[in-house]
Write a protein that holds these residues in place. Structure first.
Motif, PDB file in Angstrom:
ATOM      1  N   LYS A 125       1.365   2.948  20.340  1.00 28.00           N
ATOM      2  CA  LYS A 125       1.872   4.246  19.863  1.00 28.00           C
ATOM      3  C   LYS A 125       2.669   4.932  20.963  1.00 28.00           C
ATOM      4  O   LYS A 125       2.272   4.886  22.137  1.00 28.00           O
ATOM      5  N   ILE A 126       3.771   5.547  20.616  1.00 28.07           N
ATOM      6  CA  ILE A 126       4.540   6.331  21.584  1.00 28.07           C
ATOM      7  C   ILE A 126       3.949   7.739  21.624  1.00 28.07           C
ATOM      8  O   ILE A 126       3.947   8.447  20.615  1.00 28.07           O
ATOM      9  N   ASN A 127       3.436   8.113  22.784  1.00 33.33           N
ATOM     10  CA  ASN A 127       2.821   9.443  22.933  1.00 33.33           C
ATOM     11  C   ASN A 127       3.645  10.364  23.798  1.00 33.33           C
ATOM     12  O   ASN A 127       3.424  11.575  23.794  1.00 33.33           O
ATOM     13  N   SER A 157      15.164   6.011  17.826  1.00 35.98           N
ATOM     14  CA  SER A 157      13.890   6.473  17.264  1.00 35.98           C
ATOM     15  C   SER A 157      13.919   6.509  15.741  1.00 35.98           C
ATOM     16  O   SER A 157      14.780   7.151  15.143  1.00 35.98           O
ATOM     17  N   THR A 158      12.960   5.815  15.124  1.00 42.07           N
ATOM     18  CA  THR A 158      12.774   5.923  13.660  1.00 42.07           C
ATOM     19  C   THR A 158      11.487   6.696  13.367  1.00 42.07           C
ATOM     20  O   THR A 158      11.020   6.739  12.234  1.00 42.07           O
ATOM     21  N   ILE A 159      10.895   7.260  14.400  1.00 42.31           N
ATOM     22  CA  ILE A 159       9.663   8.055  14.237  1.00 42.31           C
ATOM     23  C   ILE A 159       9.984   9.294  13.385  1.00 42.31           C
ATOM     24  O   ILE A 159      11.029   9.926  13.584  1.00 42.31           O
ATOM     25  N   PRO A 217       0.797  -1.236   0.000  1.00 36.26           N
ATOM     26  CA  PRO A 217       0.000   0.000   0.000  1.00 36.26           C
ATOM     27  C   PRO A 217       0.825   1.279   0.000  1.00 36.26           C
ATOM     28  O   PRO A 217       0.321   2.344  -0.354  1.00 36.26           O
ATOM     29  N   HIS A 218       2.115   1.180   0.412  1.00 36.40           N
ATOM     30  CA  HIS A 218       2.951   2.392   0.409  1.00 36.40           C
ATOM     31  C   HIS A 218       3.906   2.385  -0.786  1.00 36.40           C
ATOM     32  O   HIS A 218       5.000   2.937  -0.735  1.00 36.40           O
ATOM     33  N   GLY A 219       3.490   1.746  -1.872  1.00 44.33           N
ATOM     34  CA  GLY A 219       4.334   1.665  -3.060  1.00 44.33           C
ATOM     35  C   GLY A 219       5.009   0.288  -3.110  1.00 44.33           C
ATOM     36  O   GLY A 219       5.423  -0.224  -2.067  1.00 44.33           O
TER      37      GLY A 219
HETATM   38  C1  FAD Z   1       6.420   5.183  -2.738  1.00 44.17           C
HETATM   39  C2  FAD Z   1       7.665   4.585  -2.147  1.00 44.17           C
HETATM   40  C3  FAD Z   1       8.261   3.532  -2.797  1.00 44.17           C
HETATM   41  C4  FAD Z   1       9.431   2.977  -2.279  1.00 44.17           C
HETATM   42  N1  FAD Z   1       9.985   1.927  -2.948  1.00 44.17           N
HETATM   43  C5  FAD Z   1      11.121   1.372  -2.455  1.00 44.17           C
HETATM   44  C6  FAD Z   1      11.681   0.256  -3.130  1.00 44.17           C
HETATM   45  O1  FAD Z   1      11.167  -0.227  -4.131  1.00 44.17           O
HETATM   46  N2  FAD Z   1      12.832  -0.280  -2.612  1.00 44.17           N
HETATM   47  C7  FAD Z   1      13.434   0.234  -1.487  1.00 44.17           C
HETATM   48  O2  FAD Z   1      14.474  -0.295  -1.086  1.00 44.17           O
HETATM   49  N3  FAD Z   1      12.904   1.288  -0.840  1.00 44.17           N
HETATM   50  C8  FAD Z   1      11.762   1.866  -1.286  1.00 44.17           C
HETATM   51  N4  FAD Z   1      11.197   2.915  -0.626  1.00 44.17           N
HETATM   52  C9  FAD Z   1      11.868   3.422   0.600  1.00 44.17           C
HETATM   53  C10 FAD Z   1      11.508   2.573   1.816  1.00 44.17           C
HETATM   54  O3  FAD Z   1      10.138   2.626   2.040  1.00 44.17           O
HETATM   55  C11 FAD Z   1      12.218   3.100   3.066  1.00 44.17           C
HETATM   56  O4  FAD Z   1      13.596   3.236   2.839  1.00 44.17           O
HETATM   57  C12 FAD Z   1      12.074   2.196   4.285  1.00 44.17           C
HETATM   58  O5  FAD Z   1      10.885   1.478   4.283  1.00 44.17           O
HETATM   59  C13 FAD Z   1      12.146   3.079   5.525  1.00 44.17           C
HETATM   60  O6  FAD Z   1      12.109   2.291   6.684  1.00 44.17           O
HETATM   61  P1  FAD Z   1      12.155   2.974   8.107  1.00 44.17           P
HETATM   62  O7  FAD Z   1      12.067   1.874   9.092  1.00 44.17           O
HETATM   63  O8  FAD Z   1      13.295   3.884   8.201  1.00 44.17           O
HETATM   64  O9  FAD Z   1      10.838   3.902   8.181  1.00 44.17           O
HETATM   65  P2  FAD Z   1       9.308   3.508   8.209  1.00 44.17           P
HETATM   66  O10 FAD Z   1       9.059   2.355   7.334  1.00 44.17           O
HETATM   67  O11 FAD Z   1       8.551   4.766   7.963  1.00 44.17           O
HETATM   68  O12 FAD Z   1       9.071   3.031   9.714  1.00 44.17           O
HETATM   69  C14 FAD Z   1       8.816   3.913  10.779  1.00 44.17           C
HETATM   70  C15 FAD Z   1       7.848   3.218  11.717  1.00 44.17           C
HETATM   71  O13 FAD Z   1       7.611   4.068  12.854  1.00 44.17           O
HETATM   72  C16 FAD Z   1       6.284   3.875  13.249  1.00 44.17           C
HETATM   73  N5  FAD Z   1       5.850   5.023  14.058  1.00 44.17           N
HETATM   74  C17 FAD Z   1       5.722   6.315  13.668  1.00 44.17           C
HETATM   75  N6  FAD Z   1       5.297   7.076  14.699  1.00 44.17           N
HETATM   76  C18 FAD Z   1       5.169   6.251  15.769  1.00 44.17           C
HETATM   77  C19 FAD Z   1       4.779   6.441  17.120  1.00 44.17           C
HETATM   78  N7  FAD Z   1       4.444   7.645  17.612  1.00 44.17           N
HETATM   79  N8  FAD Z   1       4.739   5.357  17.938  1.00 44.17           N
HETATM   80  C20 FAD Z   1       5.100   4.115  17.474  1.00 44.17           C
HETATM   81  N9  FAD Z   1       5.457   3.888  16.211  1.00 44.17           N
HETATM   82  C21 FAD Z   1       5.507   4.938  15.358  1.00 44.17           C
HETATM   83  C22 FAD Z   1       5.522   3.752  11.932  1.00 44.17           C
HETATM   84  O14 FAD Z   1       4.267   3.126  12.117  1.00 44.17           O
HETATM   85  C23 FAD Z   1       6.493   2.951  11.088  1.00 44.17           C
HETATM   86  O15 FAD Z   1       6.199   1.574  11.156  1.00 44.17           O
HETATM   87  C24 FAD Z   1      10.019   3.496  -1.095  1.00 44.17           C
HETATM   88  C25 FAD Z   1       9.394   4.546  -0.416  1.00 44.17           C
HETATM   89  C26 FAD Z   1       8.227   5.099  -0.930  1.00 44.17           C
HETATM   90  C27 FAD Z   1       7.555   6.216  -0.200  1.00 44.17           C
END
Ligand code: FAD
Length: 421
Positions: free
Chosen positions: A224-226, A248-250, A53-55
């Motif tokens: 959720k972290i509040n 934090s990855t938020i 759903p996010h691509g």
């Molecule tokens: C349209 C699109 C297509 C992409 N296609 C590709 C691809 O084909 N190949 C590729 O390698 N990369 C792709 N990417 C990049 C990829 O999505 C990211 O590099 C990667 O998923 C990021 O991971 P992350 O863990 O850093 O962040 P995220 O996936 O954003 O994870 C952060 C997490 O924090 C959680 N969170 C946020 N706030 C709170 C809170 N207050 N309390 C608790 N939890 C919280 C969220 O729910 C989430 O699960 C794409 C990105 C987009 C937007």
């Protein structure tokens, strides 16, 4: 001595990877507000159709340690290897990607203008704004026909106000000789470009990969972290649990709502730019095209990702395919009125009724002119406390694909483990 307690905030690729590697040296708990792990890299099935759903998320990396890490967790036989077959919908034709190496597929007049301007390009100083840089790099004809309209659609931000450094390594930058060779041999030579080959899980979508990383880790989904506070015992999360270290990855713009920060840092965070994305899943004719780029402003969507070109198990009907189109901008109500009022795609793509849709608030980091200054202030502030670490695409505010997020997570885990010894 007891292991230190680490809270990882976010169960996306970054949080799961760091948690998995740290797990035997630290006492690690991962929190995520969503009910499932994966963050942006998720999959769900709608009426039997596979939908990221996010691509659509494909995996590849030039970093051997990242590739080894992933294949040690989900062995290679669980993946489908694909040679990218991306096309650009231009004037009713399907031109191979990248555009500048496929000029032989254009009509003669377009091809001549594009070749001439490309050969004359890259003179004088390299501009520091994205729009002028595109023209400087590719010439005016390619820029006007493809680079500028496509980038206007995907960023939805004035290109003149964006910097240029972020594109290096992400956008194919062929030499003039490579372009001329492609014309002469009528060969787009896509294999040499970034992401020209990739892997996608054979079954279950990209969720299969993140579920495999999450195996054995303590993940608290739906939490959720509040609130985050610090006292002399450590970090207190949601007024409940105490941890020695937080990773934090938020997304950074969420932090001022959950923890106290200096006003100066709040202002820098407020000035960070990003865009949002809606994806809509459709049943469609089967094709071996992996992505279709749509630069024309006549259509609202900028890109279609054919999920059924990534795995043969994407559609419940073997004779049909499925694809998700992408639209940048605010949250839309996806209903009949939306489809009537908006020309979203060329009709000839024959997309049937929509099956599902999703809004992604944080899709792409926008590298505006203040980007580096703001980020430097923010990172500098957090670097003073070694027990609060920023990680991930949104935690470090960087245009990073999954593999680079994993690489950062591996580096952080290594650094933390070395400090324990
Ligand atoms: C349209 C699109 C297509 C992409 N296609 C590709 C691809 O084909 N190949 C590729 O390698 N990369 C792709 N990417 C990049 C990829 O999505 C990211 O590099 C990667 O998923 C990021 O991971 P992350 O863990 O850093 O962040 P995220 O996936 O954003 O994870 C952060 C997490 O924090 C959680 N969170 C946020 N706030 C709170 C809170 N207050 N309390 C608790 N939890 C919280 C969220 O729910 C989430 O699960 C794409 C990105 C987009 C937007």
């Amino acid at each position: 001595m007891e292991n230190k307690k680490v809270a990882v905030l976010g169960a996306g690729v970054s949080g799961l990877t760091v948690a998995r590697i740290l797990d035997n040296r630290f006492n690690v708990t991962v929190y995520d507000k969503n009910k499932t792990v994966g963050g942006l890299a998720r999959t769900r099935f709608t009426d039997g159709y596979l939908y990221d759903p996010h691509g659509g998320h494909i995996f590849n990396s030039k970093h051997k340690d990242v590739v080894d890490f992933i294949f040690s967790i989900l062995p290679k036989e669980n993946w489908k290897y694909t040679v990218r077959n991306a096309k650009i919908y231009f004037n009713g034709k399907y031109i191979s990607y990248p555009f500048e190496l496929s000029l032989c597929e254009l009509d003669d007049d377009d091809a001549l203008d594009c070749i001439y301007d490309f050969v004359m390009a890259r003179q004088g100083n390299e501009p520091d704004n994205f729009k002028d840089w595109l023209i400087w790099n590719f010439g005016e004809a390619i820029s006007k026909r493809y680079m500028i309209p496509y980038n206007e659609k995907i960023w939805a931000y004035p290109l003149e106000q964006m910097e240029t450094q972020f594109m290096q390594g992400k956008m194919p930058l062929p030499t003039k000789k490579e372009m001329l060779r492609s014309m002469l041999l009528k060969d787009p030579s896509e294999r040499k470009m970034p992401h020209s080959t990739f892997y996608y899980p054979l079954k279950g979508g990209i969720q299969t990969m993140v579920d495999a990383i999450a195996e054995g880790i303590e993940v608290r989904c739906g939490e959720k972290i509040n609130d985050i506070k610090k006292n002399n015992e450590g970090w207190i999360i949601n007024d409940e649990e105490i941890y020695d270290i937080i990773i934090s990855t938020i997304p950074l713009p969420e932090l001022p709502n959950i923890m106290e920060l200096p006003e100066k840092i709040n202002l820098c965070i407020k000035d960070l730019k990003y865009n949002s994305l809606t994806t809509i899943l459709f049943d469609c004719p089967k094709t071996d095209i992996t992505w279709l780029y749509i630069p024309s402003h006549n259509y609202k969507s900028h890109r279609v990702g054919y999920q059924s070109a990534l795995t043969p198990y994407a559609s419940p009907n073997k004779e049909r395919g499925c694809a998700a189109l992408e639209i940048i901008g605010k949250k839309f109500e996806i209903n009949d009125k939306f489809f009537k009022e908006n020309n979203i795609l060329p009709k000839e793509l024959e997309f049937n009724e929509s099956l599902d849709s999703e809004f992604t608030k944080y899709a792409y980091v926008i590298h505006d002119k203040n980007y580096r200054k703001n980020l430097c202030e923010i990172k500098n502030y957090f670097s003073y406390d070694d027990t609060f670490k920023l990680l991930g695409r949104w935690g470090t505010w960087n245009y990073k694909n999954m593999d680079l997020c994993m690489k950062d997570a591996m580096n952080l885990a290594k650094e933390m483990s070395e400090n324990v010894d």
